[in-house]
Motif scaffolding. Structure first.
Motif, short mmCIF file in Angstrom:
data_model
loop_
_atom_site.label_atom_id
_atom_site.label_comp_id
_atom_site.label_asym_id
_atom_site.label_seq_id
_atom_site.Cartn_x
_atom_site.Cartn_y
_atom_site.Cartn_z
N GLY A 254 52.45 67.61 5.41
CA GLY A 254 53.23 66.68 6.20
C GLY A 254 52.55 65.34 6.38
N GLU A 255 53.16 64.51 7.16
CA GLU A 255 52.68 63.16 7.38
C GLU A 255 51.30 63.14 8.04
N ASP A 256 51.06 64.04 8.99
CA ASP A 256 49.75 64.08 9.67
C ASP A 256 48.62 64.38 8.69
N ALA A 257 48.86 65.30 7.75
CA ALA A 257 47.83 65.65 6.78
C ALA A 257 47.54 64.49 5.84
N ALA A 258 48.57 63.82 5.39
CA ALA A 258 48.38 62.66 4.50
C ALA A 258 47.66 61.54 5.23
N THR A 259 48.03 61.30 6.48
CA THR A 259 47.39 60.24 7.27
C THR A 259 45.91 60.56 7.50
N PHE A 260 45.60 61.80 7.83
CA PHE A 260 44.22 62.22 8.05
C PHE A 260 43.40 62.03 6.78
N ALA A 261 43.93 62.48 5.64
CA ALA A 261 43.21 62.37 4.37
C ALA A 261 42.95 60.91 4.01
N LEU A 262 43.97 60.08 4.12
CA LEU A 262 43.79 58.66 3.79
C LEU A 262 42.81 57.97 4.73
#
Length: 111
Positions: free
Chosen positions: A86-94
């Motif tokens: 989800g968006e939270d995982a992508a945001t955390f990774a970036l």
């Protein structure tokens, strides 16, 4: 050529990336961890703490925040974690990748 510039970059700079160091909350304790690889799907962390497959954990990054994860693979030097997609995982990774690049660039400019 870009490839030549990268190979000439001193290895000591890569090891000093503060964006790589995290805290892992597992089984009620906080332990040190270092990001080896990260994506929106999950991460591989280096840690001496004994983790177990299917164990729920929280990975905290000093600049990227925190994310819930599940241990999916355990090795001698760490563990693979899976994030809920989800968006939270992508945001955390970036955010964690950017933090690592920024701190390495800052160190290089100030050296």
């Amino acid at each position: 050529m870009i490839g030549n510039n990268i190979s000439e970059f001193p290895r000591r700079h890569a090891a000093i990336r503060s964006g790589r160091f995290c805290t892992l909350h597992a089984a009620g304790v906080d332990v040190s961890a270092a990001l080896r690889d990260i994506s929106a799907a999950g991460a591989f962390i280096e840690t001496d703490y004994a983790l177990h497959i299917d164990e729920p954990v929280v990975l905290s990054h000093p600049l990227a925040g925190a994310i819930r994860a599940q241990v999916v693979r355990v090795g001698r030097d760490g563990a693979a974690l899976r994030f809920l997609a989800g968006e939270d995982a992508a945001t955390f990774a970036l955010a964690s990748l950017c933090a690592g690049m920024t701190s390495a660039a800052d160190y290089t400019l100030n050296a």
